[in-house]
Design an enzyme around this catalytic site. Structure first.
Site, mmCIF file in Angstrom:
data_model
loop_
_atom_site.group_PDB
_atom_site.id
_atom_site.type_symbol
_atom_site.label_atom_id
_atom_site.label_comp_id
_atom_site.label_asym_id
_atom_site.label_seq_id
_atom_site.Cartn_x
_atom_site.Cartn_y
_atom_site.Cartn_z
ATOM 1 N N ASP A 173 109.193 0.081 -13.668
ATOM 2 C CA ASP A 173 110.541 -0.434 -13.461
ATOM 3 C C ASP A 173 111.326 0.566 -12.626
ATOM 4 O O ASP A 173 110.875 1.693 -12.402
ATOM 5 C CB ASP A 173 111.245 -0.749 -14.786
ATOM 6 C CG ASP A 173 111.388 0.440 -15.718
ATOM 7 O OD1 ASP A 173 110.737 1.482 -15.480
ATOM 8 O OD2 ASP A 173 112.150 0.352 -16.695
ATOM 9 N N PHE A 192 108.419 3.243 -7.076
ATOM 10 C CA PHE A 192 108.297 4.690 -6.861
ATOM 11 C C PHE A 192 109.224 5.244 -5.780
ATOM 12 O O PHE A 192 109.360 6.455 -5.647
ATOM 13 C CB PHE A 192 106.841 5.095 -6.545
ATOM 14 C CG PHE A 192 105.887 4.851 -7.686
ATOM 15 C CD1 PHE A 192 105.901 5.657 -8.807
ATOM 16 C CD2 PHE A 192 104.985 3.794 -7.636
ATOM 17 C CE1 PHE A 192 105.016 5.432 -9.857
ATOM 18 C CE2 PHE A 192 104.104 3.557 -8.680
ATOM 19 C CZ PHE A 192 104.118 4.378 -9.794
ATOM 20 N N HIS A 195 97.602 7.543 -14.076
ATOM 21 C CA HIS A 195 98.997 7.486 -13.637
ATOM 22 C C HIS A 195 99.423 8.846 -13.077
ATOM 23 O O HIS A 195 99.026 9.891 -13.595
ATOM 24 C CB HIS A 195 99.906 7.103 -14.808
ATOM 25 C CG HIS A 195 101.250 6.605 -14.371
ATOM 26 N ND1 HIS A 195 102.265 7.466 -14.009
ATOM 27 C CD2 HIS A 195 101.726 5.353 -14.202
ATOM 28 C CE1 HIS A 195 103.312 6.758 -13.642
ATOM 29 N NE2 HIS A 195 103.026 5.474 -13.745
#
Length: 229
Positions: A74, A87, A193
């Site tokens: 988000d 990002f 991640h």
């Protein structure tokens, strides 16, 4: 009275984007999510990014132009930081830690002066968050508002095209969407991640950007220029 998010939705539809043909925009789901976000605004919540930027990922990267897909979670919850692209950071403060890690992989020999990823979007990289809105100071506040269906449909729409694209899936939530992708036609580059909170530290050194370009080049598509100013 139409709320700001519903107004942004109507403007997005009026622009004639191919993305606006997704079922999410045709069966009332988009209106339901917009109404929920507008209700939070009416209650005094500061919703980010600015409404006119909520659908910016789709506006900058039309469906036929997609060469790569990067999924985020988000928008940044600090006012001024998010610009509608996963990002991407346009705030005045220091770059978020995850973005620093991403840029170090994308440009190992350079230090870009910006965290704004607009150029990537314009070069065919769909930078899509699974929730298009957030509230100031409340990361994840809108993850259950219904936006995730849109992310699923967008991934499936790219997968349904005959033109090859490559999906860069970072972290468990993004990697779970691999089931939506036709791996016989499209590339899937999986990594951990980039967040420093990822204890496995399995993003640095994974070379996802180079792998994506190698996959595209092997199928006759021009590689993506990942450089930023």
């Amino acid at each position: 009275m139409t709320g700001p998010v519903r107004a942004a939705l109507d403007a997005f539809r009026a622009a004639g984007s191919d993305w606006a043909r997704l079922p999410f925009f045709a069966d009332g789901a988009a209106e339901a999510v917009a109404a929920r976000v507008d209700a939070r605004i009416a209650e005094g919540a500061r919703v980010l990014p600015d409404p006119q930027r909520i659908f910016r990922a789709f506006a900058l990267t039309p469906l036929p132009a997609v060469k790569a897909v990067i999924l985020g979670q988000d928008p940044y919850p600090t006012p001024g930081d998010a610009n509608g692209l996963a990002f991407s950071h346009v705030g005045a403060g220091r770059l978020p830690a995850s973005l620093k890690v991403i840029l170090a992989e994308a440009m190992p020999d350079e230090r870009p002066r910006t965290g704004d990823l607009t150029l990537w979007a314009e070069r065919g990289v769909l930078l899509l968050n699974t929730a298009l809105t957030v509230e100031a100071g409340k990361a994840g506040a809108h993850l259950r508002f219904g936006w995730s269906r849109l992310a699923d449909e967008a991934v499936a729409a790219v997968s349904a095209r005959p033109e090859p694209a490559v999906f860069l899936l970072w972290g468990a939530q993004a990697r779970a969407r691999a089931v939506l992708i036709d791996a016989a036609r499209h590339g899937i580059v999986e990594s951990g991640h980039p967040s420093p909170l990822n204890r496995a530290r399995d993003f640095p050194g994974s070379r996802p950007f180079a792998a994506a370009n190698d996959w595209l080049a092997a199928r006759g598509r021009d590689p993506i220029d990942w450089r930023l100013p």
